[in-house]
Scaffold this motif. Sequence first.
Motif, PDB file in Angstrom:
ATOM      1  N   GLU A   1       0.758  -1.209  -0.065  1.00 48.54           N
ATOM      2  CA  GLU A   1      -0.039   0.049  -0.025  1.00 48.54           C
ATOM      3  C   GLU A   1       0.940   1.256  -0.117  1.00 48.54           C
ATOM      4  N   PRO A   2       1.906   1.242   1.063  1.00 45.74           N
ATOM      5  CA  PRO A   2       2.515   2.467   0.744  1.00 45.74           C
ATOM      6  C   PRO A   2       3.333   3.038  -0.350  1.00 45.74           C
ATOM      7  N   VAL A   3       3.562   2.026  -1.123  1.00 42.19           N
ATOM      8  CA  VAL A   3       4.481   2.260  -2.343  1.00 42.19           C
ATOM      9  C   VAL A   3       3.438   2.052  -3.548  1.00 42.19           C
ATOM     10  N   GLY A   4       2.480   1.042  -3.516  1.00 42.73           N
ATOM     11  CA  GLY A   4       1.890   0.625  -4.698  1.00 42.73           C
ATOM     12  C   GLY A   4       0.518   1.393  -4.779  1.00 42.73           C
ATOM     13  N   ASP A   5      -0.047   1.627  -3.682  1.00 40.59           N
ATOM     14  CA  ASP A   5      -1.482   2.442  -3.909  1.00 40.59           C
ATOM     15  C   ASP A   5      -1.292   3.752  -4.281  1.00 40.59           C
ATOM     16  N   PHE A   6      -2.228   4.292  -5.345  1.00 39.62           N
ATOM     17  CA  PHE A   6      -2.201   5.608  -5.812  1.00 39.62           C
ATOM     18  C   PHE A   6      -2.486   6.733  -4.794  1.00 39.62           C
ATOM     19  N   ASP A   7      -3.325   6.314  -3.881  1.00 44.03           N
ATOM     20  CA  ASP A   7      -3.607   7.536  -2.944  1.00 44.03           C
ATOM     21  C   ASP A   7      -2.801   7.408  -1.948  1.00 44.03           C
ATOM     22  N   ALA A   8      -2.291   6.388  -1.306  1.00 45.39           N
ATOM     23  CA  ALA A   8      -1.319   6.457  -0.192  1.00 45.39           C
ATOM     24  C   ALA A   8      -0.019   6.840  -0.715  1.00 45.39           C
ATOM     25  N   SER A   9       0.465   6.481  -1.783  1.00 47.86           N
ATOM     26  CA  SER A   9       1.845   6.972  -2.412  1.00 47.86           C
ATOM     27  C   SER A   9       1.870   8.633  -2.517  1.00 47.86           C
ATOM     28  N   PHE A  10       0.605   9.015  -3.239  1.00 41.14           N
ATOM     29  CA  PHE A  10       0.436  10.341  -3.138  1.00 41.14           C
ATOM     30  C   PHE A  10       0.597  11.110  -2.018  1.00 41.14           C
ATOM     31  N   ALA A  11       0.097  10.765  -0.978  1.00 49.79           N
ATOM     32  CA  ALA A  11       0.072  11.384   0.406  1.00 49.79           C
ATOM     33  C   ALA A  11       1.394  11.241   1.016  1.00 49.79           C
ATOM     34  N   ILE A  12       2.005  10.132   0.762  1.00 45.67           N
ATOM     35  CA  ILE A  12       3.562   9.922   1.278  1.00 45.67           C
ATOM     36  C   ILE A  12       4.349  10.853   0.663  1.00 45.67           C
ATOM     37  N   GLY A  13       4.147  10.878  -0.373  1.00 52.74           N
ATOM     38  CA  GLY A  13       5.070  11.901  -1.279  1.00 52.74           C
ATOM     39  C   GLY A  13       5.210  13.392  -0.931  1.00 52.74           C
ATOM     40  N   LEU A  14       3.719  13.805  -0.316  1.00 47.68           N
ATOM     41  CA  LEU A  14       3.824  15.189   0.147  1.00 47.68           C
ATOM     42  C   LEU A  14       4.530  15.150   1.391  1.00 47.68           C
ATOM     43  N   ARG A  15       4.868  14.127   2.073  1.00 43.95           N
ATOM     44  CA  ARG A  15       5.410  14.146   3.604  1.00 43.95           C
ATOM     45  C   ARG A  15       6.869  13.665   3.548  1.00 43.95           C
ATOM     46  N   VAL A  16       7.327  13.441   2.343  1.00 45.49           N
ATOM     47  CA  VAL A  16       8.900  12.861   2.455  1.00 45.49           C
ATOM     48  C   VAL A  16       9.463  13.490   0.992  1.00 45.49           C
ATOM     49  N   PRO A  17       9.899  14.978   1.033  1.00 42.51           N
ATOM     50  CA  PRO A  17      10.165  15.610   0.024  1.00 42.51           C
ATOM     51  C   PRO A  17      11.472  14.842  -0.509  1.00 42.51           C
ATOM     52  N   GLY A  18      11.570  14.847  -1.770  1.00 40.55           N
ATOM     53  CA  GLY A  18      12.847  14.437  -2.500  1.00 40.55           C
ATOM     54  C   GLY A  18      13.258  12.954  -2.667  1.00 40.55           C
ATOM     55  N   VAL A  19      12.240  12.282  -2.246  1.00 38.49           N
ATOM     56  CA  VAL A  19      12.534  10.819  -2.165  1.00 38.49           C
ATOM     57  C   VAL A  19      11.997  10.207  -3.281  1.00 38.49           C
TER      58      VAL A  19
END
Length: 389
Positions: free
Chosen positions: A264-282
């Motif tokens: 889910e954290p890597v493969g789910d569209f919505d989860a990965s979108f939200a995570i990307g907002l919180r982990v800049p540059g990764v």
Amino acid sequence: MTSPEDLLANLAEEVAPSSWRDAFRRVPRHHFVPDRIWIGDGDDETAIERADAPDAWLRACYADQPVITQIDDGRSSGRGYRSSSASMPSVVAMMLVATDLSPGQRVLEIGTGTGWNAALLADRAGHGNVTSVEIDPTIAAQADRALEGRGVRVILGDGEEGYPPDAPYDRVLATAAVQRVPYPWVEQTVPGGRIVTPWGTSFHNGTLLRLRVDADGTSASGRFGGNAGFMWVRGQRTPHGSLDERVRPDHEFTASVTDLHPYEPVGDFDASFAIGLRVPGVKDLLVFDDDVPGNPRYTVYLMDPGSGSWASWRIRPGPHDYSVRQHGPRHLFDELASAYTWWQEVGRPEHSRFGVTITREGQRVWLDEPGNGLTAAEPGAAQSGDRSG
């Protein structure tokens, strides 16, 4: 050989909404696609030369798929990074609808590319109402030739700066993704005008952002919605680099284990979108054992080119005790795990619940309402599922 007229008619019928179908029929895509293209992904990528395979080339022009038109910014030697394309026609149609463009309105397009999108805009807006900015001189020249007689002004320049001489614009449409919406786009759009752009993060590229400029003309706000992965504007690319260059055998690391699976954290569209907002540059990279897609044994790498930090997240069948290694000043797996926990705690929001406000001071992303702004996760934040090893 297949008739281009039949292919054009089929494409218009299959991907264009009724409001844009006639424009698609009037603007043949193959008139804009260069003679050398690439289609497919990864190991399946294929180069097609029009002179050698005219039917395959023509069919590629009218398939609902992106067509790669430039590699390595046009350099003859490079690593094969994609640098320009003719976008997937159904995504082009989605973005055209999002502009809500009317005849007579003035449009600024960011990223001319082949010129096909600019020609579609001009068909709706009218002769002389479309200005298109392209940063690559070769691409700009090719597009200018293809657009001859269609009333599009092609400008060689950096699209992040817009094009003030033709401002103000009723609509700004970008055909390259951004991580930060340039403020000149807001300044050059009329109050109440629209800005439509692909938007993403290093971790998630991307979704479509629809902004409306406020009545005072000094800010713009809007929401995300829809899957729209695009190449980046050149000034906002995450630096290229291979796994071997970033994860080296001599790097020291800390080791731990986790029960968190990447599904889910890597493969789910919505989860990965939200995570990307919180982990800049990764950036993330999934590597299957033996290079066999679908192999249940694989490693997820997280990398931050800016700090040199990386993490490896080793997945294999059996008990959920996955090994994690982390190197550098940022503990990237810990940041990801913390961001994933945050996403769960706020109700697992879909990406369309997020939005952004652009002001002269910068960009602010929010959840549900503009007053509910987000901040990046604290670097190195602990996650309850992690255990030192």
